[in-house]
Design a protein around this motif. Structure first.
Motif, PDB file in Angstrom:
ATOM      1  N   VAL A 194     -28.505  38.541  36.869  1.00 35.43           N
ATOM      2  CA  VAL A 194     -29.516  39.399  36.258  1.00 35.43           C
ATOM      3  C   VAL A 194     -29.243  39.660  34.786  1.00 35.43           C
ATOM      4  O   VAL A 194     -30.082  40.228  34.106  1.00 35.43           O
ATOM      5  CB  VAL A 194     -29.604  40.751  36.992  1.00 35.43           C
ATOM      6  CG1 VAL A 194     -30.112  40.553  38.394  1.00 35.43           C
ATOM      7  CG2 VAL A 194     -28.274  41.474  36.993  1.00 35.43           C
ATOM      8  N   SER A 195     -28.097  39.268  34.292  1.00 33.63           N
ATOM      9  CA  SER A 195     -27.779  39.553  32.903  1.00 33.63           C
ATOM     10  C   SER A 195     -26.769  38.537  32.394  1.00 33.63           C
ATOM     11  O   SER A 195     -26.232  37.731  33.156  1.00 33.63           O
ATOM     12  CB  SER A 195     -27.216  40.970  32.762  1.00 33.63           C
ATOM     13  OG  SER A 195     -25.996  41.085  33.481  1.00 33.63           O
ATOM     14  N   PHE A 251     -24.522  41.770  42.269  1.00 31.24           N
ATOM     15  CA  PHE A 251     -23.750  42.581  43.209  1.00 31.24           C
ATOM     16  C   PHE A 251     -22.247  42.548  42.920  1.00 31.24           C
ATOM     17  O   PHE A 251     -21.577  43.576  42.994  1.00 31.24           O
ATOM     18  CB  PHE A 251     -24.019  42.118  44.644  1.00 31.24           C
ATOM     19  CG  PHE A 251     -25.450  42.325  45.065  1.00 31.24           C
ATOM     20  CD1 PHE A 251     -26.001  43.597  45.100  1.00 31.24           C
ATOM     21  CD2 PHE A 251     -26.243  41.251  45.413  1.00 31.24           C
ATOM     22  CE1 PHE A 251     -27.319  43.792  45.476  1.00 31.24           C
ATOM     23  CE2 PHE A 251     -27.566  41.433  45.793  1.00 31.24           C
ATOM     24  CZ  PHE A 251     -28.117  42.704  45.824  1.00 31.24           C
ATOM     25  N   THR A 252     -21.723  41.394  42.614  1.00 28.38           N
ATOM     26  CA  THR A 252     -20.284  41.301  42.410  1.00 28.38           C
ATOM     27  C   THR A 252     -19.857  41.700  41.003  1.00 28.38           C
ATOM     28  O   THR A 252     -18.690  42.018  40.782  1.00 28.38           O
ATOM     29  CB  THR A 252     -19.798  39.866  42.670  1.00 28.38           C
ATOM     30  OG1 THR A 252     -20.379  38.982  41.676  1.00 28.38           O
ATOM     31  CG2 THR A 252     -20.194  39.395  44.063  1.00 28.38           C
ATOM     32  N   ARG A 253     -20.805  41.652  40.050  1.00 36.39           N
ATOM     33  CA  ARG A 253     -20.512  41.899  38.637  1.00 36.39           C
ATOM     34  C   ARG A 253     -19.435  40.960  38.127  1.00 36.39           C
ATOM     35  O   ARG A 253     -18.633  41.298  37.256  1.00 36.39           O
ATOM     36  CB  ARG A 253     -20.094  43.357  38.392  1.00 36.39           C
ATOM     37  CG  ARG A 253     -21.124  44.386  38.809  1.00 36.39           C
ATOM     38  CD  ARG A 253     -22.496  44.130  38.236  1.00 36.39           C
ATOM     39  NE  ARG A 253     -22.499  44.070  36.777  1.00 36.39           N
ATOM     40  CZ  ARG A 253     -23.536  43.655  36.048  1.00 36.39           C
ATOM     41  NH1 ARG A 253     -24.637  43.242  36.632  1.00 36.39           N
ATOM     42  NH2 ARG A 253     -23.464  43.634  34.725  1.00 36.39           N
ATOM     43  N   GLU A 254     -19.425  39.770  38.685  1.00 35.57           N
ATOM     44  CA  GLU A 254     -18.517  38.715  38.262  1.00 35.57           C
ATOM     45  C   GLU A 254     -19.329  37.606  37.599  1.00 35.57           C
ATOM     46  O   GLU A 254     -20.548  37.499  37.810  1.00 35.57           O
ATOM     47  CB  GLU A 254     -17.756  38.146  39.461  1.00 35.57           C
ATOM     48  CG  GLU A 254     -16.776  39.122  40.093  1.00 35.57           C
ATOM     49  CD  GLU A 254     -15.627  39.455  39.156  1.00 35.57           C
ATOM     50  OE1 GLU A 254     -15.156  38.555  38.447  1.00 35.57           O
ATOM     51  OE2 GLU A 254     -15.212  40.632  39.128  1.00 35.57           O
ATOM     52  N   TYR A 301     -12.292  37.952  31.051  1.00 36.26           N
ATOM     53  CA  TYR A 301     -13.283  38.856  31.623  1.00 36.26           C
ATOM     54  C   TYR A 301     -12.575  39.866  32.506  1.00 36.26           C
ATOM     55  O   TYR A 301     -11.794  39.498  33.388  1.00 36.26           O
ATOM     56  CB  TYR A 301     -14.313  38.072  32.438  1.00 36.26           C
ATOM     57  CG  TYR A 301     -15.443  38.927  32.976  1.00 36.26           C
ATOM     58  CD1 TYR A 301     -16.458  39.383  32.139  1.00 36.26           C
ATOM     59  CD2 TYR A 301     -15.480  39.292  34.317  1.00 36.26           C
ATOM     60  CE1 TYR A 301     -17.494  40.174  32.624  1.00 36.26           C
ATOM     61  CE2 TYR A 301     -16.507  40.091  34.807  1.00 36.26           C
ATOM     62  CZ  TYR A 301     -17.515  40.521  33.957  1.00 36.26           C
ATOM     63  OH  TYR A 301     -18.533  41.305  34.441  1.00 36.26           O
ATOM     64  N   LYS A 302     -12.801  41.148  32.248  1.00 38.46           N
ATOM     65  CA  LYS A 302     -12.135  42.230  32.974  1.00 38.46           C
ATOM     66  C   LYS A 302     -10.619  42.034  32.971  1.00 38.46           C
ATOM     67  O   LYS A 302      -9.950  42.132  33.996  1.00 38.46           O
ATOM     68  CB  LYS A 302     -12.654  42.326  34.407  1.00 38.46           C
ATOM     69  CG  LYS A 302     -14.102  42.777  34.507  1.00 38.46           C
ATOM     70  CD  LYS A 302     -14.534  42.927  35.956  1.00 38.46           C
ATOM     71  CE  LYS A 302     -15.962  43.431  36.061  1.00 38.46           C
ATOM     72  NZ  LYS A 302     -16.398  43.541  37.483  1.00 38.46           N
TER      73      LYS A 302
END
Length: 213
Positions: A17-18, A45-48, A82-83
């Motif tokens: 979505v982004s 959902f996972t933001r991965e 990332y993260k």
């Protein structure tokens, strides 16, 4: 820390979505290092990162701020953080017939595979979308819709030109004993179940430090 087999058996619906702009590096085929800003797609959902999309191409902004598209046949590796986790994706020539999914990947295609362990034996993750077909309710005769879901598969490779070897859970002990046959001490640990499927990362680390020098 990645838990190898819970990750390898992951089955979650995911929607992109982004996208996030993340600084990173492209290693070219001539070993040049290009510092760029990637546009990384992120799942809802996972933001991965959406690794399945990144396997086929990645968008980035060059030094002049122009948006470009990089395909795996045109580079050796990309990496970014990332993260607080360093993500490395290495370009590979698909030599396996087991890299499936509803979005076709054919033998001979190039792909970016996520690198988990580096060394004489490399451990990768391949991400793909699977389709669960619909079923007919025997009472009503009505067919329910199928389900699309994301999953992944662990892959081993010896050297940079070796065959890509997907890990199959049902044949794990047999196939891993054959793959690591040049390391009898490791084969013994696998056959005696000292190392199991969930220890795949440790298996690769053992080979690379004890047998693959």
């Amino acid at each position: 820390m990645l838990k190898i087999f819970s990750t390898c058996l992951l089955a979650l619906c995911a929607f992109t979505v982004s996208a996030e702009k993340i600084e990173g590096v492209i290693i070219t085929k001539t070993e040049d290092t290009l510092r760029v800003t990637f546009e990384i797609p992120i799942q809802l959902f996972t933001r991965e990162p959406d690794y399945e999309r990144l396997q086929r191409k990645v968008k980035y902004y060059d030094a002049d701020g122009k948006k470009q598209t990089l395909k795996p046949e045109d580079a050796k590796e990309i990496h970014f953080t990332y993260k607080n986790e360093r993500i490395r994706m290495r370009a590979r020539h698909n030599t396996s017939s087991f890299l499936g999914g509803i979005f076709s990947l054919n033998a001979g295609d190039y792909i970016f595979l996520r690198l988990l362990e580096d060394g004489p034996v490399q451990l990768f993750l391949y991400y793909y979308t699977q389709n669960s077909p619909g079923v007919v309710n025997p009472t009503t005769g009505v067919m329910t819709g199928g389900l699309m879901y994301d999953t992944d598969r662990c892959i081993l490779q010896k050297g940079d030109a070796g065959e890509l070897t997907p890990i199959r859970a049902l044949f794990f002990k047999k196939e891993m004993s054959a793959f690591f046959s040049d390391c009898p001490e490791l084969v013994k640990k696998i056959e005696e179940k000292e190392f199991k499927r969930e220890n795949l990362r440790e298996i690769v680390q053992f080979y690379n430090t004890q047998c693959g020098k």
